[in-house]
Motif scaffolding. Structure first.
Motif, PDB file in Angstrom:
ATOM      1  N   GLU A 225       0.742  -1.088   0.197  1.00  0.00           N
ATOM      2  CA  GLU A 225      -0.066   0.082   0.005  1.00  0.00           C
ATOM      3  C   GLU A 225       1.181   1.170   0.022  1.00  0.00           C
ATOM      4  O   GLU A 225       1.924   1.180   0.290  1.00  0.00           O
ATOM      5  N   ASP A 226       0.245   2.239  -0.691  1.00  0.00           N
ATOM      6  CA  ASP A 226       1.043   3.638  -0.747  1.00  0.00           C
ATOM      7  C   ASP A 226       1.444   4.156   0.775  1.00  0.00           C
ATOM      8  O   ASP A 226       2.691   4.703   0.830  1.00  0.00           O
ATOM      9  N   ASP A 227       0.959   3.820   1.736  1.00  0.00           N
ATOM     10  CA  ASP A 227       1.329   4.262   2.976  1.00  0.00           C
ATOM     11  C   ASP A 227       2.091   2.851   3.785  1.00  0.00           C
ATOM     12  O   ASP A 227       2.349   3.207   5.221  1.00  0.00           O
ATOM     13  N   PHE A 228       2.596   2.293   3.182  1.00  0.00           N
ATOM     14  CA  PHE A 228       3.541   1.060   3.621  1.00  0.00           C
ATOM     15  C   PHE A 228       4.635   1.606   4.477  1.00  0.00           C
ATOM     16  O   PHE A 228       5.446   2.410   3.812  1.00  0.00           O
TER      17      PHE A 228
ATOM     18  N   ALA B 130       7.475  -1.633   9.488  1.00  0.00           N
ATOM     19  CA  ALA B 130       6.752  -2.785   9.995  1.00  0.00           C
ATOM     20  C   ALA B 130       7.201  -4.093   9.786  1.00  0.00           C
ATOM     21  O   ALA B 130       6.690  -5.056  10.459  1.00  0.00           O
ATOM     22  N   LEU B 131       8.240  -4.343   9.014  1.00  0.00           N
ATOM     23  CA  LEU B 131       8.743  -5.846   8.778  1.00  0.00           C
ATOM     24  C   LEU B 131       9.386  -6.106  10.170  1.00  0.00           C
ATOM     25  O   LEU B 131       9.631  -7.091  10.073  1.00  0.00           O
TER      26      LEU B 131
ATOM     27  N   ASP C 173       8.509  -5.648  12.858  1.00  0.00           N
ATOM     28  CA  ASP C 173       7.472  -6.507  13.735  1.00  0.00           C
ATOM     29  C   ASP C 173       7.643  -8.021  13.324  1.00  0.00           C
ATOM     30  O   ASP C 173       7.473  -8.895  14.262  1.00  0.00           O
ATOM     31  N   MET C 174       7.666  -8.203  12.309  1.00  0.00           N
ATOM     32  CA  MET C 174       7.439  -9.559  11.567  1.00  0.00           C
ATOM     33  C   MET C 174       8.707 -10.520  12.216  1.00  0.00           C
ATOM     34  O   MET C 174       8.660 -11.416  12.511  1.00  0.00           O
ATOM     35  N   ALA C 175       9.969  -9.881  12.308  1.00  0.00           N
ATOM     36  CA  ALA C 175      11.108 -10.430  12.701  1.00  0.00           C
ATOM     37  C   ALA C 175      11.038 -10.722  14.210  1.00  0.00           C
ATOM     38  O   ALA C 175      11.300 -12.001  14.574  1.00  0.00           O
ATOM     39  N   SER C 176      10.358 -10.110  14.934  1.00  0.00           N
ATOM     40  CA  SER C 176      10.162 -10.145  16.539  1.00  0.00           C
ATOM     41  C   SER C 176       9.317 -11.242  16.739  1.00  0.00           C
ATOM     42  O   SER C 176       9.369 -12.127  17.867  1.00  0.00           O
ATOM     43  N   THR C 177       8.285 -11.571  15.688  1.00  0.00           N
ATOM     44  CA  THR C 177       7.044 -12.559  16.066  1.00  0.00           C
ATOM     45  C   THR C 177       7.455 -13.998  15.257  1.00  0.00           C
ATOM     46  O   THR C 177       6.750 -14.940  15.421  1.00  0.00           O
ATOM     47  N   GLY C 178       8.609 -14.021  14.264  1.00  0.00           N
ATOM     48  CA  GLY C 178       8.865 -14.973  13.681  1.00  0.00           C
ATOM     49  C   GLY C 178       7.872 -15.393  12.479  1.00  0.00           C
ATOM     50  O   GLY C 178       8.093 -16.393  11.966  1.00  0.00           O
ATOM     51  N   GLU C 179       7.271 -14.293  11.801  1.00  0.00           N
ATOM     52  CA  GLU C 179       6.250 -14.552  10.854  1.00  0.00           C
ATOM     53  C   GLU C 179       7.236 -14.507   9.634  1.00  0.00           C
ATOM     54  O   GLU C 179       8.190 -14.072   9.428  1.00  0.00           O
TER      55      GLU C 179
END
Length: 167
Positions: free
Chosen positions: A151-154, A158-159, A161-167
């Protein structure tokens, strides 16, 4: 925590394959070489292996030791360990920066990544990459297209956050 590589720059490559390492990168290499002291020249490892890689990756001695330790934890004789040993031990070279802050890219390395008269250096955290400038431009375009899929406002943060949750 060890210093990280930061920034990007393009440098001339002479006929013998000598190229200046960005000054800020040299400080990180010094800090990451346990044998370095004032008056000596730091060592590093250049990994050129991997047929799909369009770049050479530079590791501090400490960073390479970390990779070697992780490889050694894999089962001896396993396909994964053999592949990684081939790439990180066999298709690499330990080199020392010369007194003028340069390293030598062998003809084999220059041929592999297509470098002739210029090399593009870009930081990658605890490593740095050396590219042929136009190959890096093509890579950067692909990265921009990947970001454009969001999305334009990406916000790229935010990536994390994915590293800390293991996603």
């Amino acid at each position: 925590m060890a210093r990280r590589f930061r920034g990007e720059s393009t440098h001339k490559v002479d006929a013998k394959g000598r190229v200046s390492i960005p000054a800020a990168f040299r400080r990180v290499l010094e800090e990451g070489d346990p044998d370095w002291t004032d008056g000596l020249f730091p060592n590093l490892v250049l990994v050129y292996g991997g047929k799909s890689r369009d770049f050479v990756e530079g590791y501090t001695m400490d960073s390479m030791e970390e990779v070697d330790e992780k490889i050694a934890q894999l089962p001896r004789g396993s396909k994964q360990r053999r592949m990684l040993e081939h790439m990180f031990s066999g298709q690499s070279q330990q080199i020392q920066i010369d007194p003028t802050g340069r390293l030598v890219l062998t003809q084999k390395i220059r041929d592999k990544i297509g470098i002739s008269n210029e090399a593009f250096f870009i930081a990658a955290g605890d490593t740095f990459q050396i590219w042929e400038p136009s190959a890096y431009d093509a890579h950067a375009t692909r990265m921009d297209e990947w970001f454009d899929e969001d999305e334009d406002d990406f916000d790229p943060l935010a990536l994390l956050d994915m590293a800390s949750t293991g996603e």
